[in-house]
Design a protein around this motif. Structure first.
Motif, PDB file in Angstrom:
ATOM      1  N   MET A   1      19.442   8.326 -32.149  1.00 29.35           N
ATOM      2  CA  MET A   1      20.126   7.149 -31.590  1.00 29.35           C
ATOM      3  C   MET A   1      21.008   6.503 -32.660  1.00 29.35           C
ATOM      4  O   MET A   1      20.544   6.238 -33.763  1.00 29.35           O
ATOM      5  N   GLU A   2      22.294   6.307 -32.308  1.00 30.81           N
ATOM      6  CA  GLU A   2      23.184   5.646 -33.262  1.00 30.81           C
ATOM      7  C   GLU A   2      22.738   4.207 -33.476  1.00 30.81           C
ATOM      8  O   GLU A   2      22.379   3.511 -32.536  1.00 30.81           O
ATOM      9  N   GLN A   3      22.790   3.786 -34.729  1.00 27.79           N
ATOM     10  CA  GLN A   3      22.370   2.422 -35.042  1.00 27.79           C
ATOM     11  C   GLN A   3      23.585   1.521 -35.211  1.00 27.79           C
ATOM     12  O   GLN A   3      24.660   1.951 -35.650  1.00 27.79           O
ATOM     13  N   THR A   4      23.383   0.267 -34.843  1.00 24.85           N
ATOM     14  CA  THR A   4      24.464  -0.721 -34.888  1.00 24.85           C
ATOM     15  C   THR A   4      24.198  -1.734 -35.993  1.00 24.85           C
ATOM     16  O   THR A   4      23.108  -2.298 -36.083  1.00 24.85           O
ATOM     17  N   VAL A   5      25.209  -1.960 -36.789  1.00 28.04           N
ATOM     18  CA  VAL A   5      25.175  -3.014 -37.801  1.00 28.04           C
ATOM     19  C   VAL A   5      26.008  -4.176 -37.268  1.00 28.04           C
ATOM     20  O   VAL A   5      27.125  -3.975 -36.786  1.00 28.04           O
ATOM     21  N   VAL A   6      25.456  -5.380 -37.337  1.00 28.39           N
ATOM     22  CA  VAL A   6      26.193  -6.570 -36.911  1.00 28.39           C
ATOM     23  C   VAL A   6      26.611  -7.345 -38.157  1.00 28.39           C
ATOM     24  O   VAL A   6      25.781  -7.691 -38.995  1.00 28.39           O
ATOM     25  N   LEU A   7      27.904  -7.580 -38.275  1.00 27.57           N
ATOM     26  CA  LEU A   7      28.456  -8.356 -39.380  1.00 27.57           C
ATOM     27  C   LEU A   7      28.875  -9.726 -38.859  1.00 27.57           C
ATOM     28  O   LEU A   7      29.495  -9.825 -37.803  1.00 27.57           O
ATOM     29  N   TYR A   8      28.556 -10.754 -39.624  1.00 22.27           N
ATOM     30  CA  TYR A   8      28.786 -12.131 -39.172  1.00 22.27           C
ATOM     31  C   TYR A   8      29.562 -12.886 -40.252  1.00 22.27           C
ATOM     32  O   TYR A   8      28.982 -13.537 -41.109  1.00 22.27           O
ATOM     33  N   LYS A  97      24.187 -18.805 -29.549  1.00 25.48           N
ATOM     34  CA  LYS A  97      25.116 -17.800 -29.022  1.00 25.48           C
ATOM     35  C   LYS A  97      24.971 -16.476 -29.782  1.00 25.48           C
ATOM     36  O   LYS A  97      25.041 -15.391 -29.189  1.00 25.48           O
ATOM     37  N   LEU A  98      24.741 -16.574 -31.088  1.00 20.91           N
ATOM     38  CA  LEU A  98      24.496 -15.364 -31.880  1.00 20.91           C
ATOM     39  C   LEU A  98      23.197 -14.686 -31.431  1.00 20.91           C
ATOM     40  O   LEU A  98      23.151 -13.465 -31.267  1.00 20.91           O
ATOM     41  N   GLU A  99      22.164 -15.486 -31.216  1.00 23.34           N
ATOM     42  CA  GLU A  99      20.874 -14.932 -30.769  1.00 23.34           C
ATOM     43  C   GLU A  99      21.020 -14.202 -29.431  1.00 23.34           C
ATOM     44  O   GLU A  99      20.500 -13.079 -29.258  1.00 23.34           O
ATOM     45  N   SER A 100      21.750 -14.794 -28.513  1.00 23.95           N
ATOM     46  CA  SER A 100      21.959 -14.151 -27.205  1.00 23.95           C
ATOM     47  C   SER A 100      22.647 -12.802 -27.372  1.00 23.95           C
ATOM     48  O   SER A 100      22.285 -11.817 -26.726  1.00 23.95           O
ATOM     49  N   PHE A 101      23.641 -12.757 -28.256  1.00 22.34           N
ATOM     50  CA  PHE A 101      24.347 -11.496 -28.467  1.00 22.34           C
ATOM     51  C   PHE A 101      23.423 -10.448 -29.090  1.00 22.34           C
ATOM     52  O   PHE A 101      23.399  -9.289 -28.662  1.00 22.34           O
ATOM     53  N   LEU A 102      22.662 -10.840 -30.117  1.00 20.90           N
ATOM     54  CA  LEU A 102      21.764  -9.889 -30.775  1.00 20.90           C
ATOM     55  C   LEU A 102      20.720  -9.350 -29.795  1.00 20.90           C
ATOM     56  O   LEU A 102      20.347  -8.176 -29.851  1.00 20.90           O
ATOM     57  N   ARG A 103      20.262 -10.202 -28.888  1.00 18.78           N
ATOM     58  CA  ARG A 103      19.255  -9.770 -27.904  1.00 18.78           C
ATOM     59  C   ARG A 103      19.845  -8.756 -26.914  1.00 18.78           C
ATOM     60  O   ARG A 103      19.112  -8.009 -26.274  1.00 18.78           O
ATOM     61  N   SER A 104      21.189  -8.728 -26.808  1.00 17.89           N
ATOM     62  CA  SER A 104      21.818  -7.772 -25.885  1.00 17.89           C
ATOM     63  C   SER A 104      21.831  -6.348 -26.456  1.00 17.89           C
ATOM     64  O   SER A 104      22.134  -5.399 -25.744  1.00 17.89           O
ATOM     65  N   ILE A 105      21.495  -6.215 -27.736  1.00 19.79           N
ATOM     66  CA  ILE A 105      21.430  -4.897 -28.381  1.00 19.79           C
ATOM     67  C   ILE A 105      19.959  -4.480 -28.454  1.00 19.79           C
ATOM     68  O   ILE A 105      19.140  -5.246 -28.964  1.00 19.79           O
ATOM     69  N   HIS A 111      20.350  -2.057 -36.607  1.00 19.11           N
ATOM     70  CA  HIS A 111      20.042  -1.667 -37.981  1.00 19.11           C
ATOM     71  C   HIS A 111      19.815  -2.889 -38.868  1.00 19.11           C
ATOM     72  O   HIS A 111      18.786  -3.013 -39.543  1.00 19.11           O
ATOM     73  N   SER A 112      20.772  -3.808 -38.851  1.00 17.08           N
ATOM     74  CA  SER A 112      20.687  -4.980 -39.726  1.00 17.08           C
ATOM     75  C   SER A 112      21.742  -5.995 -39.324  1.00 17.08           C
ATOM     76  O   SER A 112      22.703  -5.671 -38.617  1.00 17.08           O
ATOM     77  N   LEU A 113      21.528  -7.216 -39.793  1.00 13.46           N
ATOM     78  CA  LEU A 113      22.504  -8.294 -39.652  1.00 13.46           C
ATOM     79  C   LEU A 113      22.975  -8.651 -41.057  1.00 13.46           C
ATOM     80  O   LEU A 113      22.161  -9.006 -41.914  1.00 13.46           O
ATOM     81  N   VAL A 114      24.274  -8.522 -41.282  1.00 10.77           N
ATOM     82  CA  VAL A 114      24.845  -8.873 -42.587  1.00 10.77           C
ATOM     83  C   VAL A 114      25.694 -10.117 -42.393  1.00 10.77           C
ATOM     84  O   VAL A 114      26.674 -10.099 -41.647  1.00 10.77           O
ATOM     85  N   ILE A 115      25.290 -11.195 -43.065  1.00  9.47           N
ATOM     86  CA  ILE A 115      25.961 -12.484 -42.874  1.00  9.47           C
ATOM     87  C   ILE A 115      26.810 -12.841 -44.088  1.00  9.47           C
ATOM     88  O   ILE A 115      26.506 -12.462 -45.213  1.00  9.47           O
TER      89      ILE A 115
END
Length: 483
Positions: A1-8, A97-105, A111-115
């Protein structure tokens, strides 16, 4: 499964652009990347939505998710510093709003959240969801080393730093720093809200699983060593520091054919390494009087030049400038006859030029810069010596690092008075372009360019640091599964 990194990233093109470069590194290692964008709270060139759209268009492999806008806070009428209002806005409105988006993944894909360092309020969201969170610092290790030592400095003081003037302050890992060169906000009394908020941000930013820094080890070896020293982070072991830079665009866009900027055609006709390029970032504005003085200095220098001139704005905290974005009237702003007199050796461009492409053009021989970290790295990657004219934020600190530790720039005298005289412009432009000292500086910058290129190659320090980061995230995931 491809992993997603979220950058903020934080708001502002100067934060979004280097994070987009970080996204490319993740993509090259096979990860999906989504950048979550906060709509800009104020209208200014540094927070122009169209610039963000250009970055998105130039990077079609990166997903961009813009959070729903909120009613814009009254920055002008609140009486609070815009920085404090922005932090409050991130916490009160955008965490949900960020939490809602992260929960959609799906969690197993995330993979990780980079802020960004200024998005530390999102730490609460990551902890709630059990997502590994890391900090990205778009500037260098040297300013970060100072900021992480501020809590200890303020704890030992009963008065503000402003009264110290140019008194040098000693910090681990960096040259002595004149107190006057710190962020203007840090010169207030230690009990003021702006000081407490700034200190808290850096403490929390250093409290994530690790910190990715937009630098490379050999560029700032002393500062990087300091960041790994328990004496640098008050009361706890410092997190892992990953030097993954320089994260700098190549100016090539997304491969689509776009109209070439007029200044590049002009540069084509100039001799190699003969042009001084003057450009001061998206918020770099000057008074009309200063623009005229710069013109006189350039005229007297006899050197070829390419100069980006923006509409004058009120001098002061750039966060407060709701800037007039109309084009400058060059005939009105510059000395009478200047454009005609210098037309054979100079070009003045209104508002914007493709900086990376200009710096990498064979005709460019020196760069007069506001010392923003992105611009400094772009100068290093192009191998172009720099003349330092810092304006705001941490740029005066960067000037100290560039001239004393990193060895890629010379200072233009007068910036601390708020007015640089024509003689200073003329003298330093001549020095960097004509003198033995200028040739030595060019050689130093050329060596830094080679170091940067080596760091980014397979087996180089920045490449190895990123692989170590990925391994550490994987080990953490396995540890969490075992628990």
């Amino acid at each position: 499964m491809e992993q997603t990194v979220v950058l903020y990233p934080s708001v502002g093109v100067g934060h979004i652009r280097p994070m987009a470069e970080l996204a490319k590194v993740f993509l090259s290692h096979g990860y999906d990347v989504t950048m979550v964008i906060v709509p800009p709270p104020i209208k200014s060139p540094a927070m122009d939505a169209s610039q963000v759209e250009r970055i998105a268009a130039a990077n079609p492999s990166i997903s961009f998710h813009v959070l729903p806008p909120i009613p814009i806070p009254d920055f002008a009428g609140s009486g609070k510093h815009p920085f404090l209002l922005t932090i409050q806005m991130m916490r009160q409105y955008y965490n949900d709003k960020l939490e809602s988006f992260l929960r959609s993944i799906p969690r197993q894909r995330l993979h990780s959240l980079v802020i960004d360092m200024f998005c530390v309020e999102a730490t609460d969201v990551a902890e709630k969801l059990g997502v590994p969170i890391y900090t990205f610092y778009p500037s260098g290790a040297s300013p970060l080393a100072i900021f992480t030592q501020l809590p200890a400095l303020f704890a030992s003081r009963q008065t503000g730093l402003k009264e110290l003037g140019d008194t040098p302050l000693e910090f681990l890992g960096v040259p002595p720093m004149p107190a006057s060169h710190l962020l203007a906000e840090l010169l207030a009394h230690p009990e003021e809200e702006i000081i407490k908020a700034t200190v808290s941000i850096y403490e929390r930013g250093m409290g994530t699983r690790g910190v990715l820094v937009n630098t490379f080890e050999s560029l700032e070896s002393r500062a990087v060593q300091a960041l790994r020293d328990p004496l640098c982070v008050r009361g706890k072991m410092p997190p892992p520091i990953y030097c993954v830079g320089p994260l700098v665009g190549n100016g090539a866009g997304n491969g689509e054919k776009t109209e070439r900027h007029e200044c590049l055609a002009w540069l084509d006709a100039q001799p190699e390494r003969s042009v001084v390029f003057l450009c001061f970032g998206s918020l770099g504005t000057f008074s009309e009087e200063q623009l005229k003085e710069m013109a006189v200095g350039l005229d007297r220098s006899g050197q070829r030049f390419l100069w980006v001139v923006r509409m004058p704005a009120n001098v002061g905290d750039p966060m407060r400038i709701l800037e007039n974005q109309c084009e400058p009237d060059l005939d009105a702003l510059l000395p009478e006859g200047f454009l005609e007199r210098t037309k054979d050796r100079g070009l003045v461009v209104k508002s914007w030029a493709p900086q990376v492409e200009v710096l990498n053009h064979p005709a460019t021989g020196a760069f007069v810069t506001h010392c923003g970290w992105n611009s400094m790295l772009e100068g290093v990657m192009a191998g172009v010596p720099m003349l330092c004219w810092p304006l705001y934020a941490e740029q005066k600190m960067n000037k100290v690092f560039m001239t004393q530790d990193i060895g890629v720039g010379m200072e233009i005298e007068g910036y601390m008075t708020g007015f640089v005289k024509a003689d200073a412009v003329e003298a330093k432009v001549r020095l960097v372009m004509e003198s033995e000292e200028g040739r030595e500086l060019k050689a130093l910058v050329a060596a830094r360019k080679k170091e940067a290129e080596t760091a980014l190659k397979a087996g180089g320090s920045s490449h190895a640091a990123f692989l170590q980061f990925l391994l550490d995230v994987e080990n953490l995931a396995q540890q969490q599964l075992a628990e």
